[in-house]
Write a protein that holds these residues in place. Structure first.
Motif, PDB file in Angstrom:
ATOM      1  N   MET A   1       0.827  -1.202   0.000  1.00  0.00           N
ATOM      2  CA  MET A   1       0.000   0.000   0.000  1.00  0.00           C
ATOM      3  C   MET A   1       0.867   1.260   0.000  1.00  0.00           C
ATOM      4  O   MET A   1       0.528   2.261  -0.634  1.00  0.00           O
ATOM      5  N   ALA A   2       1.986   1.222   0.706  1.00  0.00           N
ATOM      6  CA  ALA A   2       2.907   2.361   0.706  1.00  0.00           C
ATOM      7  C   ALA A   2       3.495   2.574  -0.685  1.00  0.00           C
ATOM      8  O   ALA A   2       3.621   3.715  -1.158  1.00  0.00           O
ATOM      9  N   CYS A   3       3.841   1.476  -1.347  1.00  0.00           N
ATOM     10  CA  CYS A   3       4.410   1.548  -2.694  1.00  0.00           C
ATOM     11  C   CYS A   3       3.395   2.131  -3.678  1.00  0.00           C
ATOM     12  O   CYS A   3       3.704   3.051  -4.443  1.00  0.00           O
ATOM     13  N   ILE A   4       2.165   1.614  -3.644  1.00  0.00           N
ATOM     14  CA  ILE A   4       1.132   2.098  -4.554  1.00  0.00           C
ATOM     15  C   ILE A   4       0.757   3.544  -4.239  1.00  0.00           C
ATOM     16  O   ILE A   4       0.572   4.371  -5.135  1.00  0.00           O
ATOM     17  N   GLY A   5       0.660   3.870  -2.941  1.00  0.00           N
ATOM     18  CA  GLY A   5       0.320   5.233  -2.545  1.00  0.00           C
ATOM     19  C   GLY A   5       1.357   6.235  -3.008  1.00  0.00           C
ATOM     20  O   GLY A   5       1.016   7.332  -3.480  1.00  0.00           O
ATOM     21  N   TRP A   6       2.630   5.895  -2.886  1.00  0.00           N
ATOM     22  CA  TRP A   6       3.698   6.796  -3.325  1.00  0.00           C
ATOM     23  C   TRP A   6       3.672   6.962  -4.845  1.00  0.00           C
ATOM     24  O   TRP A   6       3.893   8.064  -5.360  1.00  0.00           O
ATOM     25  N   PHE A   7       3.369   5.876  -5.562  1.00  0.00           N
ATOM     26  CA  PHE A   7       3.269   5.954  -7.026  1.00  0.00           C
ATOM     27  C   PHE A   7       2.133   6.890  -7.432  1.00  0.00           C
ATOM     28  O   PHE A   7       2.295   7.724  -8.335  1.00  0.00           O
ATOM     29  N   VAL A   8       0.993   6.769  -6.778  1.00  0.00           N
ATOM     30  CA  VAL A   8      -0.147   7.650  -7.057  1.00  0.00           C
ATOM     31  C   VAL A   8       0.223   9.107  -6.765  1.00  0.00           C
ATOM     32  O   VAL A   8      -0.119  10.020  -7.525  1.00  0.00           O
ATOM     33  N   ALA A   9       0.950   9.331  -5.677  1.00  0.00           N
ATOM     34  CA  ALA A   9       1.371  10.690  -5.330  1.00  0.00           C
ATOM     35  C   ALA A   9       2.305  11.266  -6.391  1.00  0.00           C
ATOM     36  O   ALA A   9       2.198  12.440  -6.767  1.00  0.00           O
TER      37      ALA A   9
END
Length: 210
Positions: free
Chosen positions: A63-71
């Protein structure tokens, strides 16, 4: 320092610093990041409560990886302006254009910053829809029929607001032209994408814990 008053009437989202304006992407980007964080924490908590510690760690890292990508794609791209020039942060690079090097700004599919040399720089944070461009064209035509001496940048016209701020900054810096001069610089966002790469590696490794 310039007052950046003209752009304040043309840019919807901005920083609170009176000497700096920041145009960001749609706020829905933050909504997605927060939603991913909530889902991730809730899922990890549930997995840990059921005794699946490895799965909980995996969920948090992914979730941290996907969230950072979205950001990186939807939240962090921006256009910022200060007394020295404009800075365009896109997904992969950040370009600094001193006011003295800014030749023009225009609204196409995206807001475009045009330096005196080189290709135009598209501002990913400022997409221009067809309807928006048509509405702005009508507003600009209407503004030509009235006295616009107090506000030479029609409301909502980001390109016009940028040019107004350039002219004001250059006028204010006549005694110290070096503050608005310099070269156009392009910086690759190595740190931000390095963080994503690190999170992705951790996410892949975390699969071994499940």
């Amino acid at each position: 320092m310039t007052t950046l008053t003209a752009a304040r009437g043309n840019i919807d989202l901005m920083s609170q610093d009176p000497n700096k304006l920041v145009l960001t992407t749609n706020r829905s980007g933050w909504v997605w990041v927060v939603l991913l964080a909530v889902v991730g924490v809730a899922s990890a908590w549930d997995a840990a409560a059921r005794g699946f510690g490895g799965l909980a760690v995996t969920v948090v890292v992914w979730m941290a990886c996907i969230g950072w990508f979205v950001a990186l794609i939807f939240v962090l791209p921006s256009l910022s302006m200060d007394a020295g020039g404009a800075t365009v942060r896109n997904v992969l690079v950040q370009v600094r254009v001193p006011w003295a090097r800014l030749k023009d700004a225009r609204n196409t599919m995206f807001l475009e910053v045009v330096p005196d040399k080189g290709l135009p720089i598209k501002v990913w944070a400022a997409p221009q829809s067809v309807m928006r461009r048509k509405r702005q064209s009508l507003r600009n035509r209407a503004a030509m029929d009235v006295d616009v001496a107090e506000d030479p940048a029609p409301k909502g016209d980001l390109a016009a607001g940028l040019i107004v701020e350039r002219d004001r900054a250059l006028s204010a810096a006549r005694k110290k032209p070096a503050t608005t001069a310099g070269a156009v610089t392009t910086t690759f966002l190595k740190r931000d994408w390095g963080i994503f790469a690190g999170l992705l590696v951790l996410a892949l490794v975390s699969l071994l814990l499940t």
